[in-house]
Write a protein that holds these residues in place. Structure first.
Motif, PDB file in Angstrom:
ATOM      1  N   PHE A  32      63.798  54.015  17.465  1.00 31.12           N
ATOM      2  CA  PHE A  32      63.715  53.564  16.097  1.00 31.12           C
ATOM      3  C   PHE A  32      64.139  54.882  15.549  1.00 31.12           C
ATOM      4  N   PRO A  33      65.230  54.523  14.898  1.00 32.75           N
ATOM      5  CA  PRO A  33      65.907  55.569  14.001  1.00 32.75           C
ATOM      6  C   PRO A  33      65.278  56.493  12.941  1.00 32.75           C
ATOM      7  N   PRO A  34      64.540  55.556  12.201  1.00 32.27           N
ATOM      8  CA  PRO A  34      63.761  56.279  11.056  1.00 32.27           C
ATOM      9  C   PRO A  34      62.632  57.315  11.472  1.00 32.27           C
ATOM     10  N   SER A  35      62.438  57.261  12.563  1.00 36.15           N
ATOM     11  CA  SER A  35      61.345  57.941  13.194  1.00 36.15           C
ATOM     12  C   SER A  35      61.716  59.399  13.804  1.00 36.15           C
ATOM     13  N   PRO A  36      60.884  60.465  13.363  1.00 35.40           N
ATOM     14  CA  PRO A  36      61.446  61.793  13.800  1.00 35.40           C
ATOM     15  C   PRO A  36      61.263  61.862  15.461  1.00 35.40           C
ATOM     16  N   VAL A  62      60.919  48.526  17.278  1.00 32.44           N
ATOM     17  CA  VAL A  62      60.284  47.896  16.021  1.00 32.44           C
ATOM     18  C   VAL A  62      61.211  47.031  15.579  1.00 32.44           C
ATOM     19  N   ASP A  63      60.783  45.597  15.561  1.00 31.60           N
ATOM     20  CA  ASP A  63      61.482  44.546  15.109  1.00 31.60           C
ATOM     21  C   ASP A  63      62.965  44.524  15.952  1.00 31.60           C
ATOM     22  N   ALA A  64      63.128  44.924  16.950  1.00 32.18           N
ATOM     23  CA  ALA A  64      64.447  45.193  17.636  1.00 32.18           C
ATOM     24  C   ALA A  64      65.070  43.819  17.990  1.00 32.18           C
ATOM     25  N   ASP A  65      66.394  43.663  17.921  1.00 32.09           N
ATOM     26  CA  ASP A  65      67.108  42.670  18.270  1.00 32.09           C
ATOM     27  C   ASP A  65      67.366  42.606  19.879  1.00 32.09           C
ATOM     28  N   ASP A  66      67.602  41.439  20.538  1.00 28.24           N
ATOM     29  CA  ASP A  66      67.673  41.464  22.159  1.00 28.24           C
ATOM     30  C   ASP A  66      68.862  42.529  22.467  1.00 28.24           C
ATOM     31  N   GLY A  85      56.473  46.463  15.969  1.00 29.78           N
ATOM     32  CA  GLY A  85      56.817  45.899  14.630  1.00 29.78           C
ATOM     33  C   GLY A  85      55.890  44.745  14.369  1.00 29.78           C
ATOM     34  N   GLU A  86      56.345  43.700  13.679  1.00 33.24           N
ATOM     35  CA  GLU A  86      55.919  42.471  13.137  1.00 33.24           C
ATOM     36  C   GLU A  86      56.310  41.151  13.959  1.00 33.24           C
ATOM     37  N   GLU A  87      56.472  41.571  15.414  1.00 33.77           N
ATOM     38  CA  GLU A  87      56.944  40.617  16.345  1.00 33.77           C
ATOM     39  C   GLU A  87      55.772  39.591  16.367  1.00 33.77           C
ATOM     40  N   THR A  88      56.196  38.120  16.337  1.00 29.53           N
ATOM     41  CA  THR A  88      55.219  37.189  16.695  1.00 29.53           C
ATOM     42  C   THR A  88      54.965  37.051  17.953  1.00 29.53           C
TER      43      THR A  88
END
Length: 213
Positions: A32-36, A62-66, A85-88
């Protein structure tokens, strides 16, 4: 039975070696690039190769695509996929079927209502990781050293495996295990000297405290 231990957000050889020497059960790599704590695929591959079969490899997405998940799975030869993330529930089921790996789903908790929402993931996730809910304006979904009211876990009667995260450190992990009977504990910022910088001594202290709990 001692709680299983996961050290998340490992991005260096020194931290990985410390986790292995301290007998942690899993280490987490953050895609997850935003993370340090983010690791690119080259670094993840090198860490996975060094780890071998001595410790379980967990990839955090985090809410990554396949495609993003596939790249991480292949690079790090993951043992499990952690979704933060907000995965259902439907999305979790799709990921589990496509990749054929155990899926861990982080459940952000701030109130009893959040605990109730976890039930929707029981039939699709292999493990539910209860973590502190971050503020709405937070840049990251976790790894901020926050904790929630552990008393909320006393009402959990789920069927899935579960773990505890959020604000755990060498100083409080033994108490957390005693209070919640958590079968797995997960730490990240609690064993760091700076954001994204793991402290080998703190990793060893965390694992020792958790083992003695």
């Amino acid at each position: 039975m001692p709680a299983l231990i996961k050290i998340c957000g490992i991005s260096s050889v020194d931290a990985l070696d410390a986790a292995i020497e301290a007998r942690a059960d899993y280490f987490g790599m953050v895609f997850f690039p935003p993370s340090p704590r983010h690791v690119d695929h080259h670094a993840a591959s090198a860490l996975a190769m060094r780890a071998g079969v001595r410790i379980g490899r967990i990839g955090l997405f985090v809410d990554a695509d396949d495609n993003q998940i596939a790249e991480g799975v292949q690079a790090a030869r993951l043992d499990a996929i952690q979704l933060h993330g907000e995965e259902t529930p439907a999305r979790v089921a799709v990921i589990k079927e496509r990749f054929g790996l155990p899926v861990w789903k982080a459940i952000p908790v701030a109130s009893e209502k959040d605990m109730g929402a976890a039930a929707a993931y029981e039939d699709v996730a292999d493990l539910l990781l209860f973590d502190a809910k971050t503020p709405r304006d937070a840049a990251l979904p976790g790894g901020m050293g926050l904790r929630f009211d552990w008393n909320l876990l006393g009402r959990w009667r789920g069927r899935s495996g579960w773990g505890l995260a959020g604000g755990l450190s060498p100083l409080n992990v033994a108490g957390a295990i005693a209070e919640t009977s958590a079968p797995l504990v997960d730490t990240s910022s609690g064993v760091e000297s700076a954001p994204g910088v793991k402290d080998p001594q703190r990793i060893r202290a965390f694992c020792e405290a958790a083992r003695k709990a």
